[in-house]
Each structure stands twice: as structure tokens, then as C-alpha cells.
Design an enzyme around this catalytic site. Structure first.
Site, short mmCIF file in Angstrom:
data_model
loop_
_atom_site.label_atom_id
_atom_site.label_comp_id
_atom_site.label_asym_id
_atom_site.label_seq_id
_atom_site.Cartn_x
_atom_site.Cartn_y
_atom_site.Cartn_z
N ASP A 227 0.86 -1.17 0.00
CA ASP A 227 0.00 0.00 0.00
C ASP A 227 0.91 1.23 0.00
O ASP A 227 1.99 1.20 0.58
CB ASP A 227 -0.86 0.05 1.27
N ASP A 266 -1.54 -2.62 -4.71
CA ASP A 266 -2.41 -3.07 -3.61
C ASP A 266 -3.24 -1.87 -3.16
O ASP A 266 -3.84 -1.20 -4.00
CB ASP A 266 -1.58 -3.70 -2.50
N ASP A 270 -4.35 1.79 3.54
CA ASP A 270 -5.05 0.71 4.24
C ASP A 270 -4.85 0.85 5.75
O ASP A 270 -3.76 1.18 6.22
CB ASP A 270 -4.54 -0.67 3.78
N ARG A 320 -13.67 0.25 -2.63
CA ARG A 320 -13.09 0.45 -1.30
C ARG A 320 -12.81 1.93 -1.00
O ARG A 320 -11.68 2.32 -0.77
CB ARG A 320 -11.80 -0.36 -1.12
CA CA Z 1 -3.05 -3.73 1.70
#
Ligand code: CA
Ligand code: CA
Length: 446
Positions: A227, A266, A270, A320
């Protein structure tokens, strides 16, 4: 339009009366004296304002504001950034000013490192990996053996280079006017408290060595490890005025192997593994698929994952934004644009699952013609989304009612908490799309 006056009110809101003792400890550059004679912390020393989201809870979030002059760094290279971060066990307050764009894929002398450089000596090649784990011959079990070991070794070499571990009591902040940011890197805030990340552009965070997982979904997936900013067991974090983007390499340019996209990205930001008390404010999220995960699994942790997300722009995001699990999450005054951007075609904005307690209020969505409000949410039937005042193309819309009318797994409409840390909450979302276009992301603060 509202930007100039808005910026004025923002800086007024952030104005901090600095005590004589703190003044004496601060360096000359740490304090600005306004025309009126009042003292204000500069963007490097600013702390999270009172009541500004979950990160203001308890001791609040001050980052490295108390740094002494020996712990204020200006960095322009990867090696300088690594030195300034020091050891994660050293909790001395520090301010790290990033000047210009740091390329994470460089060695200690500043030389560019390629994927081939990381793979050198490990025995890994993509051709050999594809040959070894072709589902037609290998089947549907997880990759193991020589080529998977070689991939993991190559990945570990890249990780050692591009993952930056942030210690407690740190502010990492871009110097205005320098296109400050980190390209190809992953800022890791793991198991530490009190971190501020501001005014930085995070771009091109890419894994050279995606792993094939034939059991991910019905057809398998290629998964990547990094991330741009990853919070794991982190507390009191303020992510403010940053820009997150895959640019310049977009998912639409990715190759396909085993019939699935060779995904090198990714998450953007996060928030997982029991992270708690986070405020995500005035960032721009753009050109990304899996943008913000809150909770890494349905059993991540309970009583944590409390996150406030306000005044952010989400544009060209597939999904997301965020995906919320378990925690108490407040989303207010965000602007979403679900127009497809350079191949990033939105699936949904907010997913509430694993009993997440989401309050989403006074956010504004811009939808292209033909798009449906029923597709702005997602859920597993256990998550909740409360809150009113959300606008879709300027019209007040009950997002949950629209979603529930079209889906069998209903989103719940009541939550177990009432947000109180709501600084700057605007009770009309009407002007947000125009206003946030000029008041969010890296490069706005001065
Ligand atoms: Ca992640
Ligand atoms: Ca996946």
C-alpha cells in the site's frame, strides 16, 4: 470560488497559541508571526486541531511537533529519508520535511533500481514462474517450490528498499512548491502511536513480484504487497492533504496472465490489524482500484478501527472508498466522482461489512448519466450505514434505501454510536465538489 475564504478559515482554525516555553524550544522556522502579531505554527509543526475526527481522541495527534532542532530533517533522496526515520524503537519526536519527489526504487547512492535488479541472483524470472504455476499443469493449489521461493526472495529485496518504517511521534510532510512526494514507496506505520503524514503525493507504488493465488475468487488473482501508506496496529494517525495515485502506470495497461490481470498495485491507504483513532482529511484519491481497506478480515479486531474520513476527493476509484469492517467509521463532507477515468471504472464507493458501524453524512456524489445510486454502496448484510444529507448530482438521496431496494443482503440503518469529533462539518454538501477541487490533496498547503 469558496477556496480563498475557506483557506483563510482553515488557517484560522489551525492557529495555535504557542506558549513561551514552546516558542523558546522551537527553531526560528517553526513559528510564523502574522501581521496581527499572533503566532501560528507552520505546516511542519501543526498538530491535529481539537475534535478533528477520531485521531483527536484522548491525547490527540501531535506527530513530531515537539522535535528539537537535531530532529528536524529535510530529505530529497531515499537514503536521506531512511536516515531521518531512524529506528522504529526510537520515539524521539521528529519532523521530516520531504523536498521534491523521492524515488523509492533507488540504491543508497541514488542509482535507479529496476525489477531485474531485485530479481538478480534469486533465480526468479516471470517466464519460469508462469511455466511453473500454470493452472493447466500445476492445478489450483497455492504455488510452492523453487520459483515461488525465488519470487519471495526477490520480493523481499524490493521490500527492503521501498518500505519505509515510520517511528512514533513523527511528522512527515512535503515542502510546499517542490512537488513533494514518494514515488514507488510504501510508508509503513506499524504498532506505533502519533504520526502525521501531510502534503505528499504518493504515486506508482508497484510490486515487481505479484503472487499468483489460484484460490482467490473463482478464477484466481494476482496479488501485490504494497500500500502507498499502510497502517497496521497504528494509533493516532492524521493523514492530511495528500494525493494518492497509481499514475503514471494504470491498471488498464497491465498484462493478463492465466486469464487474470497481473495486478501490481495493492491499497492506497489501508488501515488494518487493530489500527485505531485515525483521521483522513482533505486528501485526493485517484486512479486506483482497491483504495482503502479498514480491517483486513472479518475478525481483524473489535473495539478498534475507529476512523474519520472527511473532506476528501475520490475520483477514478474502482472500489473500497472505503471498505469498512468492524469499526466505528465517520464519513462526512467527501466528494465522490464515479465517472470512469483512464479505465478506472467504479464498482461501488462504500462497503460496510463485518458489522461495521458507518455514519455517512453530507457527502456529495457526481454520477455520470445512466449510473444508479443503488450501486454506491456494498455490504454483506451485517454492516450498517447511518446518516443523512448525502447528495447525488445535487439531489438529496437515501443511499441505503436505494441499495436495499435492489439487493437481498440489506444494509442496516442504525449504528451503535454518535459522532462527536466533527470539526468543520458542513451541513450542506451542495458546494463540496467545487470547493474540494481546490482545497484537497498535496500542493495546497503553504
Ligand atoms: Ca493492503
Ligand atoms: Ca485479491
Amino acid at each position: 470560488m469558496a477556496s480563498a475564504s475557506h483557506r483563510r478559515s482553515l488557517s484560522k482554525r489551525r492557529a495555535v497559541v504557542v506558549s513561551a516555553a514552546v516558542l523558546a524550544a522551537a527553531t526560528g522556522a517553526g513559528v510564523l508571526v502574522t501581521n496581527a502579531g499572533a503566532t501560528t505554527a507552520d505546516l511542519y509543526h501543526q498538530t491535529l486541531p481539537a475534535k478533528d475526527g477520531w485521531a483527536a481522541s484522548g491525547s490527540g495527534t501531535t506527530g513530531g511537533a515537539k522535535a528539537d532542532s537535531a530532529h528536524i530533517f529535510t530529505v530529497s533522496t531515499r537514503a536521506q529519508l531512511v536516515r531521518a526515520l531512524g529506528s522504529v524503537s526510537d520515539t524521539t519526536p521528529r519532523i521530516i520535511k520531504v523536498k521534491g519527489t523521492i524515488d523509492a526504487n533507488t540504491d543508497d547512492s541514488g542509482k535507479k533500481l529496476t525489477c531485474a535488479d531485485y530479481a538478480a541472483g534469486t533465480g526468479y524470472t516471470l517466464d519460469a514462474y508462469l511455466k511453473a504455476y500454470d493452472p493447466a499443469t500445476w492445478g489450483k493449489k497455492a504455488p510452492s517450490g523453487t520459483q515461488e521461493n525465488a519470487r519471495a526472495a526477490a520480493q523481499a529485496r524490493q521490500a527492503k528498499t521501498i518500505v519505509f518504517k515510520v517511528p512514533a511521534n513523527t511528522t512527515i510532510v512535503g515542502v510546499p512548491g517542490t512537488n513533494a512526494g514518494i514515488k514507488g514507496g510504501s510508508l509503513q506505520v506499524k504498532g506505533v502511536d502519533n504520526v502525521i503524514v501531510r502534503n505528499l503525493t504518493f504515486s506508482a507504488t508497484e510490486d515487481c513480484f505479484p503472487q499468483w493465488d489460484p484460490t482467490d475468487g473463482s478464477a484466481g488473482e494476482w496479488n501485490s504487497a504494497y500500500d502507498s501508506v499502510t497502517l497496521r496496529g497504528a494509533t493516532h494517525v492524521w493523514a492530511d492533504h495528500n494525493t494518492f495515485t497509481d499514475a503514471p502506470f494504470f491498471d488498464s495497461q497491465e498484462k493478463t496472465y492465466f486469464g487474470r490481470k497481473y495486478q501490481v498495485h495493492d491499497g492506497a491507504l489501508d488501515i488494518t490489524n487493530g489500527s485505531d483513532l485515525v483521521t483522513v482529511e482533505r486528501n485526493q484519491f485517484t486512479h486506483h482500484d482497491k483504495t482503502m481497506l479498514i480491517g483486513s478480515s472479518d475478525t481483524d479486531s473489535t473495539g478498534k478501527l475507529r476512523v474519520t474520513i472527511h473532506h476528501n476527493v475520490w475520483k477514478g476509484i474502482v472500489q473500497r472508498a472505503p471498505l469498512a469492517r468492524l469499526g466505528q467509521i465517520h464519513l462526512y463532507n467527501n466528494a465522490y466522482d464515479t465517472t470512469t477515468l483512464n479505465g478506472y471504472a467504479p464498482k461501488y464507493s462504500i462497503d460496510s461489512r463485518a458489522k461495521a458501524q458507518v455514519v455517512a453524512e453530507h457527502n456529495a456524489w457526481t454520477l455520470p448519466s445512466g449510473a444508479k445510486a443503488a450501486k454506491l454502496l456494498s455490504g454483506d448484510g451485517t454492516g450498517a450505514v447511518a446518516g443523512t444529507g448525502n447528495l447525488v448530482n445535487g439531489t438529496r438521496t437515501d443511499l441505503v434505501a436505494a441499495y436495499n431496494a435492489a439487493n437481498s443482503k440489506k444494509i442496516k440503518t442504525t449504528v451503535n454510536w454518535t459522532p462527536t469529533l466533527t470539526a468543520g462539518l458542513q451541513t450542506s454538501a451542495k458546494n463540496l465538489p467545487a470547493e474540494l477541487a481546490t482545497t484537497t490533496g498535496a500542493g495546497v498547503l503553504s
